[in-house]
Design a protein around this motif. Structure first.
Motif, PDB file in Angstrom:
ATOM      1  N   ASP A 207       2.609   8.387  -5.371  1.00 48.89           N
ATOM      2  CA  ASP A 207       2.332   8.039  -6.765  1.00 48.89           C
ATOM      3  C   ASP A 207       3.576   7.495  -7.452  1.00 48.89           C
ATOM      4  O   ASP A 207       3.489   6.541  -8.232  1.00 48.89           O
TER       5      ASP A 207
ATOM      6  N   ASP B 191       0.840  -1.198   0.000  1.00 49.01           N
ATOM      7  CA  ASP B 191       0.000   0.000   0.000  1.00 49.01           C
ATOM      8  C   ASP B 191       0.876   1.250   0.000  1.00 49.01           C
ATOM      9  O   ASP B 191       0.889   2.012   0.967  1.00 49.01           O
ATOM     10  N   PRO B 192       1.623   1.478  -1.100  1.00 47.88           N
ATOM     11  CA  PRO B 192       2.504   2.648  -1.128  1.00 47.88           C
ATOM     12  C   PRO B 192       1.705   3.942  -1.075  1.00 47.88           C
ATOM     13  O   PRO B 192       0.602   4.033  -1.615  1.00 47.88           O
ATOM     14  N   GLU B 193       2.274   4.933  -0.404  1.00 49.48           N
ATOM     15  CA  GLU B 193       1.600   6.226  -0.253  1.00 49.48           C
ATOM     16  C   GLU B 193       1.844   7.153  -1.442  1.00 49.48           C
ATOM     17  O   GLU B 193       0.995   7.979  -1.752  1.00 49.48           O
TER      18      GLU B 193
ATOM     19  N   SER C 255       4.354  -0.699 -10.508  1.00 51.71           N
ATOM     20  CA  SER C 255       3.514  -1.240 -11.590  1.00 51.71           C
ATOM     21  C   SER C 255       4.331  -1.461 -12.858  1.00 51.71           C
ATOM     22  O   SER C 255       4.017  -2.358 -13.648  1.00 51.71           O
TER      23      SER C 255
ATOM     24  N   THR D  68       6.067   5.813  -6.258  1.00 48.13           N
ATOM     25  CA  THR D  68       6.301   4.433  -5.844  1.00 48.13           C
ATOM     26  C   THR D  68       5.334   3.497  -6.563  1.00 48.13           C
ATOM     27  O   THR D  68       5.733   2.456  -7.092  1.00 48.13           O
ATOM     28  N   ARG D  69       4.064   3.873  -6.609  1.00 44.17           N
ATOM     29  CA  ARG D  69       3.068   3.048  -7.300  1.00 44.17           C
ATOM     30  C   ARG D  69       3.404   2.905  -8.781  1.00 44.17           C
ATOM     31  O   ARG D  69       3.304   1.822  -9.358  1.00 44.17           O
ATOM     32  N   GLU D  70       3.826   3.996  -9.417  1.00 41.91           N
ATOM     33  CA  GLU D  70       4.205   3.958 -10.835  1.00 41.91           C
ATOM     34  C   GLU D  70       5.367   3.007 -11.068  1.00 41.91           C
ATOM     35  O   GLU D  70       5.350   2.203 -11.989  1.00 41.91           O
TER      36      GLU D  70
END
Length: 91
Positions: free
Chosen positions: A81, A77-79, A88, A83-85
């Protein structure tokens, strides 16, 4: 990895010669992390490896830390954007 001399193992394929050290280097680091109290700082794009051996994970962007936390948080559950990018893109 860049070979300085072409001392390859003749009993292995080219692919195996190229992948043997990194696969062995990850297994060795995993064993050290699990069986000792040695502190390691590891910079990697191997996210499964980082998730598996880390107590803390830091995400860098342009030389700056953009997120830090336990692997469960960073990978689950990264906070941020960024990190999420990144996650993915490498999954």
């Amino acid at each position: 990895m860049v070979f300085q001399q072409f001392n390859l193992f003749p009993n292995m394929t080219v692919l195996r010669n190229l992948t043997e050290a990194p696969v062995t280097v990850l297994d060795l680091l995993r064993d050290i992390a699990r069986s000792t109290d040695i502190t390691m700082l590891c910079v990697t794009h191997e996210m499964n490896f980082a998730r598996d051996i880390s107590d803390q994970v830091l995400m860098f962007d342009a030389g700056r830390i953009v997120e830090a936390g336990p692997p469960e948080q960073i990978f689950g559950d990264p906070e941020q954007d960024r990190t999420r990018e990144f996650l993915s893109a490498v999954r």
